[in-house]
Design a protein around this motif. Structure first.
Motif, PDB file in Angstrom:
ATOM      1  N   GLY A   1       0.425  -5.662 110.721  1.00  0.00           N
ATOM      2  CA  GLY A   1       1.792  -6.156 110.868  1.00  0.00           C
ATOM      3  C   GLY A   1       2.747  -5.519 109.863  1.00  0.00           C
ATOM      4  N   THR A   2       2.310  -5.445 108.616  1.00  0.00           N
ATOM      5  CA  THR A   2       3.130  -4.823 107.568  1.00  0.00           C
ATOM      6  C   THR A   2       3.300  -3.338 107.853  1.00  0.00           C
ATOM      7  N   THR A   3       2.245  -2.701 108.326  1.00  0.00           N
ATOM      8  CA  THR A   3       2.310  -1.279 108.679  1.00  0.00           C
ATOM      9  C   THR A   3       3.318  -1.059 109.795  1.00  0.00           C
ATOM     10  N   ALA A   4       3.244  -1.867 110.840  1.00  0.00           N
ATOM     11  CA  ALA A   4       4.157  -1.725 111.977  1.00  0.00           C
ATOM     12  C   ALA A   4       5.604  -1.906 111.530  1.00  0.00           C
ATOM     13  N   LYS A   5       5.846  -2.884 110.661  1.00  0.00           N
ATOM     14  CA  LYS A   5       7.195  -3.157 110.173  1.00  0.00           C
ATOM     15  C   LYS A   5       7.741  -1.979 109.359  1.00  0.00           C
ATOM     16  N   ALA A   6       6.924  -1.443 108.467  1.00  0.00           N
ATOM     17  CA  ALA A   6       7.356  -0.305 107.637  1.00  0.00           C
ATOM     18  C   ALA A   6       7.611   0.925 108.499  1.00  0.00           C
ATOM     19  N   LEU A   7       6.731   1.160 109.475  1.00  0.00           N
ATOM     20  CA  LEU A   7       6.896   2.325 110.348  1.00  0.00           C
ATOM     21  C   LEU A   7       8.132   2.180 111.231  1.00  0.00           C
ATOM     22  N   LYS A   8       8.412   0.974 111.660  1.00  0.00           N
ATOM     23  CA  LYS A   8       9.610   0.734 112.472  1.00  0.00           C
ATOM     24  C   LYS A   8      10.864   1.112 111.690  1.00  0.00           C
ATOM     25  N   LYS A   9      10.886   0.739 110.411  1.00  0.00           N
ATOM     26  CA  LYS A   9      12.041   1.072 109.567  1.00  0.00           C
ATOM     27  C   LYS A   9      12.125   2.580 109.348  1.00  0.00           C
ATOM     28  N   LEU A  10      10.994   3.228 109.060  1.00  0.00           N
ATOM     29  CA  LEU A  10      10.995   4.680 108.867  1.00  0.00           C
ATOM     30  C   LEU A  10      11.431   5.412 110.134  1.00  0.00           C
ATOM     31  N   GLU A  11      11.046   4.876 111.280  1.00  0.00           N
ATOM     32  CA  GLU A  11      11.443   5.471 112.553  1.00  0.00           C
ATOM     33  C   GLU A  11      12.956   5.312 112.764  1.00  0.00           C
ATOM     34  N   ALA A  12      13.482   4.128 112.467  1.00  0.00           N
ATOM     35  CA  ALA A  12      14.919   3.877 112.617  1.00  0.00           C
ATOM     36  C   ALA A  12      15.736   4.782 111.691  1.00  0.00           C
ATOM     37  N   GLN A  13      15.155   5.121 110.547  1.00  0.00           N
ATOM     38  CA  GLN A  13      15.843   5.989 109.592  1.00  0.00           C
ATOM     39  C   GLN A  13      15.685   7.475 109.939  1.00  0.00           C
ATOM     40  N   GLY A  14      14.858   7.764 110.931  1.00  0.00           N
ATOM     41  CA  GLY A  14      14.689   9.148 111.355  1.00  0.00           C
ATOM     42  C   GLY A  14      13.646   9.943 110.588  1.00  0.00           C
ATOM     43  N   TYR A  15      12.751   9.245 109.857  1.00  0.00           N
ATOM     44  CA  TYR A  15      11.722   9.935 109.081  1.00  0.00           C
ATOM     45  C   TYR A  15      10.436  10.183 109.862  1.00  0.00           C
ATOM     46  N   ILE A  16      10.176   9.369 110.876  1.00  0.00           N
ATOM     47  CA  ILE A  16       8.956   9.518 111.672  1.00  0.00           C
ATOM     48  C   ILE A  16       9.265   9.315 113.151  1.00  0.00           C
ATOM     49  N   THR A  17       8.337   9.763 113.975  1.00  0.00           N
ATOM     50  CA  THR A  17       8.362   9.426 115.395  1.00  0.00           C
ATOM     51  C   THR A  17       7.002   8.831 115.727  1.00  0.00           C
ATOM     52  N   ARG A  18       6.993   7.938 116.701  1.00  0.00           N
ATOM     53  CA  ARG A  18       5.741   7.349 117.186  1.00  0.00           C
ATOM     54  C   ARG A  18       5.583   7.772 118.639  1.00  0.00           C
ATOM     55  N   THR A  19       4.426   8.344 118.946  1.00  0.00           N
ATOM     56  CA  THR A  19       4.152   8.759 120.322  1.00  0.00           C
ATOM     57  C   THR A  19       2.776   8.248 120.731  1.00  0.00           C
ATOM     58  N   VAL A  20       2.617   7.990 122.002  1.00  0.00           N
ATOM     59  CA  VAL A  20       1.331   7.517 122.510  1.00  0.00           C
ATOM     60  C   VAL A  20       0.303   8.633 122.339  1.00  0.00           C
ATOM     61  N   SER A  21      -0.848   8.269 121.811  1.00  0.00           N
ATOM     62  CA  SER A  21      -1.915   9.228 121.555  1.00  0.00           C
ATOM     63  C   SER A  21      -2.488   9.760 122.860  1.00  0.00           C
ATOM     64  N   GLU A  22      -2.715  11.058 122.893  1.00  0.00           N
ATOM     65  CA  GLU A  22      -3.369  11.671 124.056  1.00  0.00           C
ATOM     66  C   GLU A  22      -4.840  11.246 124.125  1.00  0.00           C
ATOM     67  N   LYS A  23      -5.451  11.047 122.936  1.00  0.00           N
ATOM     68  CA  LYS A  23      -6.872  10.680 122.859  1.00  0.00           C
ATOM     69  C   LYS A  23      -7.121   9.235 123.283  1.00  0.00           C
ATOM     70  N   ASP A  24      -6.178   8.363 122.912  1.00  0.00           N
ATOM     71  CA  ASP A  24      -6.337   6.938 123.200  1.00  0.00           C
ATOM     72  C   ASP A  24      -4.954   6.354 123.494  1.00  0.00           C
ATOM     73  N   LYS A  25      -4.697   6.110 124.738  1.00  0.00           N
ATOM     74  CA  LYS A  25      -3.368   5.651 125.188  1.00  0.00           C
ATOM     75  C   LYS A  25      -2.952   4.315 124.561  1.00  0.00           C
ATOM     76  N   ARG A  26      -3.908   3.586 123.976  1.00  0.00           N
ATOM     77  CA  ARG A  26      -3.590   2.304 123.342  1.00  0.00           C
ATOM     78  C   ARG A  26      -3.008   2.484 121.940  1.00  0.00           C
TER      79      ARG A  26
END
Length: 149
Positions: free
Chosen positions: A63-88
Motif C-alpha cells: 500500500g505504501t509502495t503504491a502510494k509513493a509510486l502514484k505520487k512519483l508518476e503524477a510528478q512525471g518521474y516514473i511510468t507504470r506499464t502492464v508487464s509483458e511477463k505477467d499481466k497482473r
C-alpha cells in the motif's frame, strides 16, 4: 526510569530520522518527498522492476509502495506499464525527468553517507557496516519468525 540514552534502537531511529530530514530538505527542489527517494534510487539500480519487486526489495508494504509510486508518476518521474511477463503486474520505469536528476539524487545520498561517517577511519566504517548488517539480518529473521507464529 529506564535508561534509553545508550539504546541501540534509539540511535538507529535517530540516524534514520536525521537522514530523512537531511535528504528531504536537499531533494525538496525536485518536489521529492522523504519516502520517495528510495524508490527512485532502487530504480536507478534496476529500472523496470515490478511494483511487487520494489516493495519486496525495499521491505515496504504494498500500500505504501503504491502510494509513493502514484505520487512519483503524477510528478512525471516514473511510468507504470502492464508487464509483458505477467499481466497482473505493473513494471515501473524511470522517465527522462528522473534520469536527468539521477546524479543530484545520488549526490545527496552520498553526501549524507559522508556526513554520517565523518571522522571514522576506514576500519571503523567497515566494522560499523558489519555490525549493522548482522543486526539487519537478526531483525529480518526475528520479524519473519513473528509473522509465522
Amino acid at each position: 526510569m529506564i535508561e534509553t540514552r545508550n539504546s541501540i534502537p534509539r540511535w538507529v531511529s535517530l540516524i534514520y530520522r536525521y537522514g530523512q530530514m537531511y535528504i528531504g530538505e536537499h531533494l525538496k527542489q525536485f518536489e521529492i518527498g522523504r519516502g520517495q527517494h528510495i524508490f527512485l534510487n532502487a530504480l536507478y539500480r534496476e529500472d523496470g522492476l515490478t511494483q511487487e519487486e520494489l516493495a519486496d526489495y525495499l521491505k515496504i508494504d504494498k500500500g505504501t509502495t503504491a502510494k509513493a509510486l502514484k505520487k512519483l508518476e503524477a510528478q512525471g518521474y516514473i511510468t507504470r506499464t502492464v508487464s509483458e511477463k505477467d499481466k497482473r503486474c505493473n513494471e515501473i520505469h524511470l522517465t527522462e525527468k528522473a534520469i536527468e536528476i539521477k546524479e543530484d539524487v545520488r549526490k545527496v545520498l552520498t553526501d549524507w553517507r559522508e556526513r554520517l561517517t565523518f571522522g571514522l577511519s576506514e576500519e571503523e566504517k567497515g566494522l560499523a557496516l558489519v555490525i549493522l548488517e548482522k543486526m539487519g539480518h537478526n531483525a529480518a529473521h526475528f520479524a519473519e519468525e513473528e509473522v509465522d507464529v
